[in-house]
Design a protein around this motif. Structure first.
Motif, PDB file in Angstrom:
ATOM      1  N   ARG A   1     -13.265 -20.500  84.743  1.00  8.35           N
ATOM      2  CA  ARG A   1     -12.407 -19.547  85.445  1.00  8.35           C
ATOM      3  C   ARG A   1     -11.881 -18.490  84.490  1.00  8.35           C
ATOM      4  NH1 ARG A   1      -7.033 -19.222  85.876  1.00  8.35           N
ATOM      5  NH2 ARG A   1      -6.782 -21.232  84.839  1.00  8.35           N
TER       6      ARG A   1
ATOM      7  N   ALA B   1     -10.049 -15.793  96.730  1.00  5.53           N
ATOM      8  CA  ALA B   1     -10.526 -17.004  96.098  1.00  5.53           C
ATOM      9  C   ALA B   1     -11.876 -16.807  95.455  1.00  5.53           C
ATOM     10  CB  ALA B   1     -10.583 -18.122  97.141  1.00  5.53           C
TER      11      ALA B   1
ATOM     12  N   GLU C   1      -7.665 -26.895  81.070  1.00  2.00           N
ATOM     13  CA  GLU C   1      -7.856 -25.576  81.666  1.00  2.00           C
ATOM     14  C   GLU C   1      -9.319 -25.352  82.010  1.00  2.00           C
ATOM     15  OE1 GLU C   1      -6.108 -22.966  78.859  1.00  2.00           O
ATOM     16  OE2 GLU C   1      -7.473 -23.488  77.243  1.00  2.00           O
ATOM     17  N   ASP C   2      -9.531 -24.603  83.062  1.00  2.00           N
ATOM     18  CA  ASP C   2     -10.875 -24.287  83.551  1.00  2.00           C
ATOM     19  C   ASP C   2     -11.419 -23.126  82.723  1.00  2.00           C
ATOM     20  OD1 ASP C   2     -13.177 -23.767  84.900  1.00  2.00           O
ATOM     21  OD2 ASP C   2     -12.277 -23.757  86.898  1.00  2.00           O
TER      22      ASP C   2
ATOM     23  N   ARG D   1       1.783 -26.198  91.128  1.00  2.00           N
ATOM     24  CA  ARG D   1       1.122 -24.922  91.391  1.00  2.00           C
ATOM     25  C   ARG D   1       0.459 -24.328  90.146  1.00  2.00           C
ATOM     26  NH1 ARG D   1       2.547 -22.727  96.353  1.00  2.00           N
ATOM     27  NH2 ARG D   1       3.097 -24.468  97.704  1.00  2.00           N
ATOM     28  N   MET D   2       0.512 -25.008  89.019  1.00  2.00           N
ATOM     29  CA  MET D   2      -0.117 -24.478  87.810  1.00  2.00           C
ATOM     30  C   MET D   2      -1.628 -24.383  87.967  1.00  2.00           C
ATOM     31  SD  MET D   2       1.945 -26.304  84.668  1.00  2.00           S
ATOM     32  CE  MET D   2       0.751 -25.664  83.482  1.00  2.00           C
ATOM     33  N   GLN D   3      -2.204 -23.355  87.350  1.00  2.00           N
ATOM     34  CA  GLN D   3      -3.653 -23.192  87.365  1.00  2.00           C
ATOM     35  C   GLN D   3      -4.341 -24.113  86.372  1.00  2.00           C
ATOM     36  OE1 GLN D   3      -5.434 -21.229  89.513  1.00  2.00           O
ATOM     37  NE2 GLN D   3      -3.466 -20.894  90.504  1.00  2.00           N
ATOM     38  N   ASP D   4      -3.561 -24.720  85.476  1.00  2.00           N
ATOM     39  CA  ASP D   4      -4.100 -25.669  84.505  1.00  2.00           C
ATOM     40  C   ASP D   4      -3.717 -27.083  84.927  1.00  2.00           C
ATOM     41  OD1 ASP D   4      -5.064 -23.570  83.035  1.00  2.00           O
ATOM     42  OD2 ASP D   4      -3.374 -23.521  81.644  1.00  2.00           O
TER      43      ASP D   4
ATOM     44  N   GLN E   1     -12.510 -14.524  84.751  1.00  2.00           N
ATOM     45  CA  GLN E   1     -11.449 -13.526  84.757  1.00  2.00           C
ATOM     46  C   GLN E   1     -11.670 -12.475  83.674  1.00  2.00           C
ATOM     47  OE1 GLN E   1      -7.857 -15.824  84.379  1.00  2.00           O
ATOM     48  NE2 GLN E   1      -7.736 -16.266  86.570  1.00  2.00           N
TER      49      GLN E   1
ATOM     50  N   MET F   1      -4.017 -30.089  90.132  1.00  2.00           N
ATOM     51  CA  MET F   1      -5.091 -29.356  89.483  1.00  2.00           C
ATOM     52  C   MET F   1      -5.868 -30.261  88.526  1.00  2.00           C
ATOM     53  SD  MET F   1      -6.838 -26.650  89.213  1.00  2.00           S
ATOM     54  CE  MET F   1      -5.849 -25.508  90.172  1.00  2.00           C
TER      55      MET F   1
END
Length: 534
Positions: free
Chosen positions: A295, A532, A291-292, A206-209, A299, A226
């Motif tokens: 994104r 999203a 990492e994105d 579930r990590m965003q990275d 943010q 991811m």
């Protein structure tokens, strides 16, 4: 060790089956020994006889039945164990009596049975088994001394053997208790480790990275979903260089002593950042965090815009009152006819006051954006009424805007939001178009993606310069002298609030904006898409 008699105990059927299997082997050897030539058994005084065959046969039958009971009827553990030990004590003590007492050495066989039973048995039963074996050995030797002429001094040997029974039972019980404690500890630690692995796996998934584990030879050992999405990795990644050559080159550079960070482009031309870290694994694996960057920038941009919105809204409230006073004063001065120069100055004051008022209104509109009230809108009817209203406001003929929307097409959108978005887009298009027949077109695009529809606003003007394409949606950016620079920004935010999007299409001779939205499940459009999109 304290409490070895009353410590927590659980039946161990697996170990008990091994014990029964050993006794089954022992019974088979006893039965086989009777079939050997008589001179082989003469030293044990176990010459074949009907009594001996009956005793050993019954013992072997008891072993077979005990084995099947232990394997297929796992109940009454203590009863089954006690029955097996009792059979051993009776048969071996009788055999020891026939073979000449403790001097035959058969009493030592009971040591193995007592040790095995003590490993799996309860504390008090262990003492009972040792006492039972001691009583059988002493009685067998005593009867031998009385009725078969055994050496009376052999009773001392029987006493030592009995002491050995107790020592073996107690030591085996202590060892069994330690084994049980360690087994229970290992089991609980195994459960805790398995739970921790499951939690860690879920966290990594579930990590965003993106997270990758890469071997020193460049083989991708493991990666999370991811990482697969950001890098476009297949189900079996293989070599890193084959799937992400830029990342592989950055890894090689880091291994050679270079920087531990890398900026590159991943799947879909998205801007990514990678960080390399060594691990303490014996294989020398490398941990890569991806990492994105886009994104993160988005943010940061949203946070900046939120802070800017709060600040400007506060300032706008403070500006509106003195601005109204200036506008009212200029209107009063305009009633006095004092010459052409005076009139020109008043026009300048009026125009700039109106511009400032539009800016304040747009800023306040940003702060008043409510949750979208999504509904199903029939596009053909809505756009027809919209075009009539806008052209009347601009005093233009009906042929200026061409509509290409098939009947029956729907979009899930807040009606007032859609009106505001199109008013801004089509108003900008009219400002830059030739204003001739069909100079602005609103075209419905086919549903290439199920559940999604698009409206294309196209004009025949010069289009957006390439150098300005990345800035037109920025707040307060405008190329029009009387514009506020907030129209396109507000339009895009309203599209996002309705679960859609607003983009500028590349290429073409004129301006070409695309408004996308849902055509189904209007009630859940915002709930599913808005977070999203933002």
């Amino acid at each position: 060790m304290q409490g070895w008699l009353t410590t927590t105990w659980e039946p161990n059927w697996r170990s008990f089956r091994y014990f029964v299997l050993y006794r089954l082997l022992l019974g088979g050897l006893c039965l086989l020994g009777l079939l050997f030539p008589s001179e082989w058994n003469v030293r044990l005084n176990l010459l074949p006889s009907a009594l001996l065959y009956t005793l050993v046969g019954a013992y072997f039958a008891a072993m077979v039945s005990g084995y099947f009971l232990a394997r297929f009827w796992q109940q009454h553990f203590n009863f089954q164990l006690s029955f097996q030990v009792l059979a051993d004590v009776l048969v071996i003590s009788v055999l020891m009596f026939i073979a000449g007492g403790v001097s035959s050495g058969l009493g030592l066989v009971l040591l193995i049975s007592l040790a095995a039973a003590s490993l799996v048995g309860q504390g008090r039963l262990v003492l009972f088994y040792a006492a039972l074996a001691t009583l059988a050995a002493l009685m067998s030797q005593s009867f031998g001394i009385l009725y078969r002429g055994f050496d009376p001094g052999s009773i001392v040997q029987a006493g030592f053997l009995s002491a050995g029974y107790f020592a073996t039972a107690i030591l085996a019980r202590l060892l069994g208790q330690r084994i049980m404690i360690n087994e229970d500890l290992a089991r609980r630690r195994g459960i805790a480790l398995d739970n921790q692995i499951r939690i860690n796996q879920r966290v990594v998934e579930r990590m965003q990275d993106g997270v990758l584990i890469v071997a020193p030879d460049g083989q991708v050992v493991r990666y999370n979903p991811m990482a697969a999405r950001l890098l476009g990795l297949p189900s079996v990644a293989g070599q890193l260089a084959a799937n992400a050559p830029t990342l592989a080159a950055g890894l090689a550079h880091w291994l050679a002593g270079g920087n531990d960070t890398l900026l590159f482009f991943g799947a879909g031309n998205s801007e990514l950042g990678a960080r390399f870290e060594s691990t303490a694994s014996t294989d020398g694996d490398v941990l890569i965090f991806v990492e994105d960057v886009g994104r993160i920038k988005e943010q940061a941009k949203q946070l900046k815009l939120a802070a800017l919105g709060r600040l400007t809204a506060s300032i706008a409230h403070e500006i509106r009152n003195p601005l109204s006073a200036i506008s009212h004063a200029s209107e009063l001065l305009h009633e006095e006819r004092r010459g052409e120069i005076f009139e020109r100055l008043l026009r300048i004051i009026g125009d700039n006051t109106a511009r400032l008022d539009r800016i304040v209104s747009d800023v306040l509109e940003l702060g008043r954006q409510n949750q979208a009230q999504v509904e199903a809108i029939a596009l053909r009817e809505f756009l027809g009424n919209f075009a009539v209203e806008l052209l009347a406001n601009e005093n233009l003929p009906a042929s200026t805007i061409a509509l290409d929307v098939p009947p029956g097409k729907m979009i899930c959108f807040d009606r007032s939001h859609l009106h505001q978005v199109l008013w801004n887009l089509v108003g900008n298009a009219l400002r830059h178009a030739s204003r001739g027949p069909g100079s602005v077109r609103i075209v419905f695009a086919g549903e290439d993606v199920p559940g999604r529809v698009e409206l294309h606003v196209i004009d025949d003007g010069p289009g957006v310069p390439e150098a300005l394409r990345d800035q037109i949606f920025e707040p307060f950016f405008t190329t029009h002298t009387l514009g506020t620079g907030l129209g396109l920004f507000i339009a895009r935010e309203l599209c996002v609030a309705n679960g859609g999007a607003l983009v500028l299409k590349a290429g073409g001779g004129g301006g070409h904006f695309i408004v996308s939205g849902r055509s189904d499940t209007c009630q859940s459009a915002v709930a599913n898409d808005a977070p999203a999109a933002s």
